[in-house]
Scaffold this active site. Sequence first.
Site, PDB file in Angstrom:
ATOM      1  N   GLU A 168       5.178   4.004   4.988  1.00 39.38           N
ATOM      2  CA  GLU A 168       5.494   5.283   4.362  1.00 39.38           C
ATOM      3  C   GLU A 168       6.984   5.325   4.021  1.00 39.38           C
ATOM      4  OE1 GLU A 168       2.279   8.360   5.598  1.00 39.38           O
ATOM      5  OE2 GLU A 168       3.956   8.493   6.975  1.00 39.38           O
ATOM      6  N   SER A 225       3.159  10.911  -0.845  1.00 37.00           N
ATOM      7  CA  SER A 225       2.713  11.548  -2.097  1.00 37.00           C
ATOM      8  C   SER A 225       1.507  10.852  -2.719  1.00 37.00           C
ATOM      9  CB  SER A 225       3.871  11.645  -3.090  1.00 37.00           C
ATOM     10  OG  SER A 225       4.929  12.419  -2.535  1.00 37.00           O
TER      11      SER A 225
HETATM   12  P1  PGA Z   1       2.667  13.288   1.893  1.00 36.10           P
HETATM   13  O1  PGA Z   1       2.870  12.836   3.426  1.00 36.10           O
HETATM   14  O2  PGA Z   1       1.318  12.735   1.469  1.00 36.10           O
HETATM   15  O3  PGA Z   1       2.686  14.787   1.923  1.00 36.10           O
HETATM   16  O4  PGA Z   1       3.777  12.701   1.112  1.00 36.10           O
HETATM   17  C1  PGA Z   1       2.423  11.581   3.892  1.00 36.10           C
HETATM   18  C2  PGA Z   1       2.757  11.451   5.350  1.00 36.10           C
HETATM   19  O5  PGA Z   1       3.860  11.868   5.758  1.00 36.10           O
HETATM   20  O6  PGA Z   1       1.939  10.935   6.145  1.00 36.10           O
END
Ligand code: PGA
Length: 251
Positions: free
Chosen positions: A168, A214
């Site tokens: 991530e 995202s």
């Molecule tokens: P997001 O978060 O999909 O809202 O970007 C992903 C995560 O932090 O696991």
Amino acid sequence: MRKKIVAGNWKMNTTVAEGVALAKAVVERSAEVPEGVDLIVAPPFTHLVSVAEVLKGSKVGLSAQNCANKAKGAYTGEVSVDMLVSAGCGWTILGHSERRQYYGETDALLVEKVRLALDAGLGVILCVGENLDEREAGRHFEVVTEQTKAVLFNFTAEEMAKIVIAYEPVWAIGTGKTATAAQAEEIHECIRKVLAQKFGQAVADDTTILYGGSCKPSNAKELFAQPDIDGGLIGGAALKADDFIGIALSF
Ligand code: PGA
């Protein structure tokens, strides 16, 4: 063959009633998701017991978002791995960038948490990822390699069977800025190489590596088409059952 997984990290969102309703909606639509794609939801601690009831008999697994680094005792405000198991969890997320960034979690602390989680029989979704400064300085491979080694090299090849990695990039979390499929793929490939060096190619090939940041129905297909991307850890889009299931239908 490694598993394909779409996991929803609800973070600090929903009341218990809202969370139960969301879990029900996910279970209802989970029948559409093909065999071979596992679904997991990770609600807040307060929701686990109620959501576990909803998930019973379904194909949707239950994860916590964190656990304590101590087994039990005088640690006010903490939640132990045994508590998670007794609440019905099969998994816990560990080392999310928000935990590292806002609560000072270090790789050393994460080693303690992963140890306890595995010993309690929980599967672990370990998050790694570089921040924007690190990416702009061209240090993303190095940072992710170091995080992966610092935590996972303390475990055995057998234990790796219970560990999923989520890449991530911090700059993509909740920002609407997704890593391109190529940017994500090259990091996933790098993580798999690091695993192969330590645990052998078979373990590396069997380890599920998720992308998070995202991820949504409109970009999941391209991401999941990459050879080393085995699914997603979904934040914002996991709060709507239609989007979450839409992502799971993107393989
Ligand atoms: P997001 O978060 O999909 O809202 O970007 C992903 C995560 O932090 O696991």
